[in-house]
Motif scaffolding. Structure first.
Motif, PDB file in Angstrom:
ATOM      1  N   ARG A   1       0.814  -1.213   0.000  1.00 14.26           N
ATOM      2  CA  ARG A   1       0.000   0.000   0.000  1.00 14.26           C
ATOM      3  C   ARG A   1       0.848   1.264   0.000  1.00 14.26           C
ATOM      4  N   PHE A   2       2.118   1.117   0.332  1.00 13.42           N
ATOM      5  CA  PHE A   2       3.011   2.267   0.263  1.00 13.42           C
ATOM      6  C   PHE A   2       3.369   2.508  -1.204  1.00 13.42           C
ATOM      7  N   GLN A   3       3.267   3.749  -1.603  1.00 12.22           N
ATOM      8  CA  GLN A   3       3.484   4.081  -3.009  1.00 12.22           C
ATOM      9  C   GLN A   3       4.844   3.599  -3.516  1.00 12.22           C
ATOM     10  N   GLY A   4       5.862   3.657  -2.657  1.00 11.72           N
ATOM     11  CA  GLY A   4       7.206   3.241  -3.072  1.00 11.72           C
ATOM     12  C   GLY A   4       7.266   1.793  -3.490  1.00 11.72           C
ATOM     13  N   VAL A   5       6.439   0.939  -2.868  1.00  9.13           N
ATOM     14  CA  VAL A   5       6.388  -0.476  -3.228  1.00  9.13           C
ATOM     15  C   VAL A   5       5.322  -0.729  -4.293  1.00  9.13           C
ATOM     16  N   GLY A   6       4.133  -0.139  -4.092  1.00  7.70           N
ATOM     17  CA  GLY A   6       3.040  -0.364  -5.036  1.00  7.70           C
ATOM     18  C   GLY A   6       3.386   0.049  -6.449  1.00  7.70           C
ATOM     19  N   PHE A   7       4.096   1.173  -6.606  1.00  2.46           N
ATOM     20  CA  PHE A   7       4.475   1.615  -7.942  1.00  2.46           C
ATOM     21  C   PHE A   7       5.507   0.672  -8.571  1.00  2.46           C
ATOM     22  N   GLN A   8       6.375   0.098  -7.740  1.00  4.24           N
ATOM     23  CA  GLN A   8       7.320  -0.889  -8.272  1.00  4.24           C
ATOM     24  C   GLN A   8       6.592  -2.114  -8.807  1.00  4.24           C
ATOM     25  N   ILE A   9       5.568  -2.553  -8.072  1.00  2.00           N
ATOM     26  CA  ILE A   9       4.763  -3.692  -8.512  1.00  2.00           C
ATOM     27  C   ILE A   9       4.101  -3.388  -9.853  1.00  2.00           C
ATOM     28  N   ALA A  10       3.558  -2.170  -9.979  1.00  2.00           N
ATOM     29  CA  ALA A  10       2.904  -1.763 -11.228  1.00  2.00           C
ATOM     30  C   ALA A  10       3.889  -1.745 -12.391  1.00  2.00           C
ATOM     31  N   ASP A  11       5.078  -1.197 -12.154  1.00  2.00           N
ATOM     32  CA  ASP A  11       6.091  -1.143 -13.218  1.00  2.00           C
ATOM     33  C   ASP A  11       6.545  -2.541 -13.616  1.00  2.00           C
ATOM     34  N   MET A  12       6.705  -3.427 -12.639  1.00  2.00           N
ATOM     35  CA  MET A  12       7.183  -4.779 -12.914  1.00  2.00           C
ATOM     36  C   MET A  12       6.237  -5.533 -13.836  1.00  2.00           C
ATOM     37  N   ILE A  13       4.939  -5.533 -13.509  1.00  2.00           N
ATOM     38  CA  ILE A  13       4.004  -6.305 -14.321  1.00  2.00           C
ATOM     39  C   ILE A  13       3.855  -5.693 -15.710  1.00  2.00           C
ATOM     40  N   THR A  14       3.958  -4.374 -15.806  1.00  2.00           N
ATOM     41  CA  THR A  14       3.877  -3.723 -17.119  1.00  2.00           C
ATOM     42  C   THR A  14       5.046  -4.142 -17.997  1.00  2.00           C
ATOM     43  N   GLU A  15       6.227  -4.167 -17.434  1.00  2.00           N
ATOM     44  CA  GLU A  15       7.407  -4.569 -18.198  1.00  2.00           C
ATOM     45  C   GLU A  15       7.362  -6.045 -18.575  1.00  2.00           C
ATOM     46  N   ILE A  16       6.877  -6.879 -17.660  1.00  2.00           N
ATOM     47  CA  ILE A  16       6.788  -8.314 -17.950  1.00  2.00           C
ATOM     48  C   ILE A  16       5.824  -8.557 -19.107  1.00  2.00           C
ATOM     49  N   ASP A  17       4.655  -7.915 -19.047  1.00  2.00           N
ATOM     50  CA  ASP A  17       3.683  -8.085 -20.122  1.00  2.00           C
ATOM     51  C   ASP A  17       4.243  -7.587 -21.452  1.00  2.00           C
ATOM     52  N   ALA A  18       4.945  -6.465 -21.411  1.00  2.00           N
ATOM     53  CA  ALA A  18       5.524  -5.915 -22.645  1.00  2.00           C
ATOM     54  C   ALA A  18       6.539  -6.883 -23.239  1.00  2.00           C
ATOM     55  N   ALA A  19       7.399  -7.441 -22.401  1.00  2.00           N
ATOM     56  CA  ALA A  19       8.401  -8.404 -22.878  1.00  2.00           C
ATOM     57  C   ALA A  19       7.740  -9.665 -23.417  1.00  2.00           C
ATOM     58  N   ASP A  20       6.667 -10.085 -22.755  1.00  2.00           N
ATOM     59  CA  ASP A  20       5.946 -11.284 -23.180  1.00  2.00           C
ATOM     60  C   ASP A  20       5.395 -11.104 -24.594  1.00  2.00           C
ATOM     61  N   TRP A  21       4.694 -10.005 -24.818  1.00  2.00           N
ATOM     62  CA  TRP A  21       4.096  -9.781 -26.134  1.00  2.00           C
ATOM     63  C   TRP A  21       5.152  -9.536 -27.205  1.00  2.00           C
TER      64      TRP A  21
END
Length: 386
Positions: free
Chosen positions: A280-300
């Protein structure tokens, strides 16, 4: 464009993922501790894969393989990426370059490799020749009707378990306007051939248990029948059959990144500080958001490159982009996962530090990130005459 997987592809993904979770995950800690895969465990994995019908799934049906498309096989590699490379090595994906075998070579090498009776190893890299293949110093010289090979190869993955080797050596030099240019020939070399020695390689921090070896040739004599392809035609067989190996690295990185992300997401949801989950802390939550976005981008990016191959479209730049982005994405995801776990991320009680170490080599082998950028920029500039 249809982004959905077919029922058959969904089944492939589910089957391989279940196999990795059931047959690979439980043995990873032992392999990490031992630094090797016990032979009986390797044989067990191999037998189960053959029984499943997935051995040599990257080979066409006419030679006994499963006949998967490039996209199907990329999905297989993506799921295998979730597991220890030392263990998934025995899932069995022989080098596609063996399709260049002709005549008696097919009975001695191709068919046994496809049936799971023999394992191969690819040998190109040398102490003084990595990305610059033409600078290799290992040579084969005509002598008494045979070829005599002298030189050294290193960083040869899987050589400790290989029954035979696919070896590229220099067989001459041409004078060109740009200077001397070596001619390269590919040879098939059996373990135990006189003058050929396989010895232990270097200890790597990445992928413990998946060993690299050093190959030494000291007046190793081979007949013409051991040439794969044509004399001086090494680049021809290389370009025809090895062009997509970078794609398997990209797929592996995506699979591994998704496993790592699962750990980061669970920790962010379960670990509590200051009365709330750290996610719930922005410092961690934003990292989670960036990680999944990059993973999906690499996947496609990876799946689209495989899709192009299946349609016979040019894909050299797309494959290089997939390998570059996926390997660098994995580095960022594993590093962020360590950070999210804090001190525990570096303890071997959890697999996080192993994922972090393993990720480092992906930006180096099968063409460094710098080489991928060179390929991409060259493909873009050449049509413009630059």
């Amino acid at each position: 464009m249809d982004f959905a997987l077919s029922e058959e592809q969904e089944l492939i993904v589910a089957t391989v993922r279940q196999f990795v979770e059931r047959e690979i995950y439980p043995h990873e800690a032992e392999v990490e501790r031992l630094g090797r895969v016990p032979p009986e465990l390797a044989a067990e994995i191999r037998a189960k894969v053959i029984e499943m019908g997935f051995w040599a799934c990257n080979f066409p049906a006419e030679v006994g393989g499963a006949g998967l498309s490039h996209l199907d096989f990329t999905l297989v590699e993506r799921e295998l990426g979730r597991g220890s490379m030392a263990l998934t090595h025995f899932f069995g994906r022989p080098q596609n370059i063996l399709m260049a075998c002709e005549g008696e070579q097919r009975e001695r090498y191709l068919f046994p490799a496809v049936r799971g009776e023999k394992m191969d190893a690819l040998a190109m890299t040398e102490p003084g020749a990595g990305s610059d293949i033409r600078s290799m110093a290992t040579t084969a010289v005509r002598q008494g009707g045979d070829w005599v090979i002298n030189g050294t190869k290193h960083f040869i993955s899987g050589a400790d378990t290989a029954d035979f080797f696919i070896v590229f050596v220099a067989t001459g030099v041409d004078d060109t306007p740009k200077g001397p240019k070596k001619r390269i020939t590919c040879f098939l070399v059996d373990r135990g051939t006189p003058g050929f020695t396989v010895r232990e390689g270097y200890r790597s921090v990445s992928h413990r248990g998946y060993h690299n070896c050093i190959l030494e040739f000291d007046d190793c004599r081979l007949p013409d029948s051991q040439i794969l392809g044509e004399v001086d035609g090494g680049f021809a067989v290389m370009n025809e059959w090895l062009y997509a190996t970078r794609l398997t690295v990209a797929a592996f990185c995506v699979g591994r990144a998704r496993r790592v992300f699962d750990h980061a997401l669970s920790w962010a949801a379960e670990r509590r500080q200051f009365g709330q989950p750290i996610g719930r802390f922005q410092g961690v939550g934003f990292q989670i958001a960036d990680m999944i976005t990059e993973i999906d981008a690499a996947d496609w990016l990876t799946l689209s490159a495989a899709w192009r191959l299946d349609r016979g479209l040019p894909a050299n730049r797309e494959i290089a982009s997939a390998k570059l982005y996926a390997s660098e994405m994995l580095a960022r995801v594993t590093d962020a996962t360590v950070q999210i776990h804090g001190g525990m991320g570096l303890m071997d009680d959890l697999p996080i530090e192993r994922f972090w170490r393993d990720a480092r080599v992906e930006r180096i082998w099968d063409g460094t990130s710098e080489i991928q950028r060179h390929i991409i920029s060259r493909e873009l500039l050449r049509p413009l005459g630059a």
